[in-house]
Scaffold this motif. Structure first.
Motif, PDB file in Angstrom:
ATOM      1  N   SER A 147       0.831  -1.213   0.000  1.00  0.00           N
ATOM      2  CA  SER A 147       0.000   0.000   0.000  1.00  0.00           C
ATOM      3  C   SER A 147       0.860   1.255   0.000  1.00  0.00           C
ATOM      4  O   SER A 147       0.468   2.286  -0.579  1.00  0.00           O
ATOM      5  CB  SER A 147      -0.955  -0.012   1.192  1.00  0.00           C
TER       6      SER A 147
ATOM      7  N   THR B 191       0.412   4.035  -3.016  1.00  0.00           N
ATOM      8  CA  THR B 191       0.073   5.429  -2.717  1.00  0.00           C
ATOM      9  C   THR B 191       1.222   6.385  -2.991  1.00  0.00           C
ATOM     10  O   THR B 191       1.116   7.591  -2.715  1.00  0.00           O
ATOM     11  CB  THR B 191      -0.356   5.577  -1.247  1.00  0.00           C
TER      12      THR B 191
ATOM     13  N   LEU C  77      -4.532   2.544  -7.751  1.00  0.00           N
ATOM     14  CA  LEU C  77      -5.596   3.143  -6.955  1.00  0.00           C
ATOM     15  C   LEU C  77      -6.357   4.241  -7.693  1.00  0.00           C
ATOM     16  O   LEU C  77      -7.105   4.988  -7.069  1.00  0.00           O
ATOM     17  CB  LEU C  77      -5.012   3.703  -5.653  1.00  0.00           C
TER      18      LEU C  77
ATOM     19  N   LEU D   1      -3.476   4.325   3.435  1.00  0.00           N
ATOM     20  CA  LEU D   1      -4.362   5.034   2.509  1.00  0.00           C
ATOM     21  C   LEU D   1      -4.909   6.295   3.146  1.00  0.00           C
ATOM     22  O   LEU D   1      -5.034   7.336   2.480  1.00  0.00           O
ATOM     23  CB  LEU D   1      -5.492   4.115   2.053  1.00  0.00           C
TER      24      LEU D   1
ATOM     25  N   ALA E  33      -2.445   8.975   3.023  1.00  0.00           N
ATOM     26  CA  ALA E  33      -2.266   9.468   1.656  1.00  0.00           C
ATOM     27  C   ALA E  33      -3.442  10.322   1.184  1.00  0.00           C
ATOM     28  O   ALA E  33      -3.451  10.777   0.040  1.00  0.00           O
ATOM     29  CB  ALA E  33      -2.071   8.289   0.707  1.00  0.00           C
TER      30      ALA E  33
END
Length: 431
Positions: free
Chosen positions: A146, A150, A207, A384, A387
């Protein structure tokens, strides 16, 4: 109820319990009952292949990036705008539990099926994700997948990572059939699966189009047991991090070297481990040294070097900084006494995360009295959220309170309650 994919009627999607039975034997130790699902290795690769099969069986649009993280979208007719993403991870710590990660993935697939069974027609796409190397158990970087997705990790740093067996990250990825496009940055990924082109080309990013993320996870503690609730919501995540402590001494003979003539880094380490426990208790925080490497590692040789990995967590960033400073100050004082030296290397440090209050409010409105909790564990959801993605978490009760261990557990009834809670949340958020 059929137990294997081959025994299920054609065209029938497996329910939560059937999917859970599919995963249960993969990577499980016959000796301890714990799980060994190392990123980009046999068991984890088998689980990722299983997930891709599940996505294909549901006709989802699938995107896979160079690290092997996956996002798969359900795009009902008329759905548009920023999508609602859920999911978790499939890797484990060494000899870990069954639920940490996979519960969120299986629940996400089951929730998507429940939405379809309800006849829901989401106005936004609904996605299911699997992020690679969440635990950091192989290359020492928690939430690596992740962080990469990101843009919070640089390939120039990641390509230098080496696992305890001496395998470089690029080589591990190549062996798993991954690693393409990483030099180009997080936007470079490969596209696969039914209708994948609708998600954009390889440069679009894993994403792209994510407007909200909700992660369901087994609780790693006993708060829900004490509250007599099967499901809870997260308020935020404590700041936490990992620091490598290198203690240098002098190798010598274990028999002929007088005690007063030694520079033994193991003695310095012993005091450091005690200091970590004491300082954490005094601060109401957490400190753990769970990995140690001693060089040269011979019984009759005084060590020349000890490397120890400190995991520290606290309720606020100033408290975390003060905790680590207190531990390393005691270690440095002991090193001076022992004639050794100390070097401290931060490897992975995450600040405090507060989940989106508006999003938590939306979930609370759809809830059945779910309690709201803080968590001391790190999650992809925290990355997330940091971010800028509006993020929330759901927890499923763990009757043992134990996690990162074969004793980790959740009752089937609570897991099914978690699926319903996640389904309700997705239905509200995807309107």
């Amino acid at each position: 109820m059929p137990d294997t994919p081959a025994e299920r009627p054609a065209g029938r999607r497996p329910d939560f319990e059937a999917m859970w039975r599919d995963l249960a034997p993969v990577g499980r130790s016959a000796r301890t009952g714990g799980y060994h699902r190392r990123p980009w290795d046999g068991a984890e690769r088998e689980l990722r292949a299983w997930f891709l099969e599940q996505c294909a069986g549901r006709g989802l649009d699938v995107r896979v990036d160079g690290l092997g993280s996956v996002v798969a979208w359900w795009r009902p007719e008329g759905a548009s705008g920023p999508g609602v993403l859920t999911g978790s991870h499939l890797d484990s710590v060494d000899d870990g539990g069954a639920y940490d990660g996979p519960l969120g993935v299986v629940s996400a697939l089951a929730a998507l099926d429940r939405l379809r069974e309800r006849g829901a027609r989401p106005g936004r796409p609904v996605g299911v994700s699997v992020f690679a190397e969440e635990e950091g158990s192989r290359f020492g970087r928690a939430c690596l997948g992740s962080r990469w997705a990101t843009g919070r990790a640089a390939w120039a740093d990641l390509r230098e990572l080496v696992d305890p067996d001496g395998v470089r990250l690029p080589d591990a990825l190549e062996a798993a059939g991954l690693g393409q496009g990483l030099e180009e940055g997080p936007g470079a990924g490969s596209v696969a699966g039914s209708g994948a082109g609708s998600g954009g080309g390889p440069g679009a990013g894993l994403l792209e189009g994510v407007g909200t993320f909700v992660e369901l996870h087994v609780e790693q503690g006993r708060a829900l047991v004490d509250l007599d609730a099967p499901v809870g919501m997260a308020r935020g995540i404590w700041p936490h991090g990992r620091w490598r402590l290198d203690l240098e001494g002098r190798a010598d003979h274990a028999g002929t070297t007088r005690m007063e003539d030694r520079a033994d880094p193991v003695l310095t380490f012993a005091m450091t481990a005690l200091a970590a426990g004491k300082q954490a208790r005094l601060a109401g925080a957490r400190a753990t040294i769970g990995r140690v490497e001693v060089t040269p590692g011979s019984t009759n040789v005084i060590a020349s070097r000890v490397s120890a990995w400190l995991d520290a967590r606290a309720a606020s960033e100033p408290e975390l900084e003060a905790l680590v400073a207190a531990i390393t100050a005691q270690a440095a004082a002991r090193a001076e006494r022992d004639g050794t030296s100390l070097a401290v290397h931060p490897e992975s440090v995450s600040g405090a995360v507060g989940f989106d209050p508006a999003l938590v409010g939306v979930l609370d409105a759809a809830a059945r009295g779910w309690p709201v909790l803080d968590t001391q564990a790190g999650h992809d959801a925290g990355v997330l959220a940091a971010a800028g993605v509006p993020t929330a978490m759901l927890f499923v009760r763990n009757p043992t309170g134990v996690s990162h261990s074969p004793a980790e557990h959740a009752e089937v009834a609570d897991c099914l309650a978690g699926v319903e809670a996640l389904t309700d949340a997705l239905e509200v958020l995807a309107r």
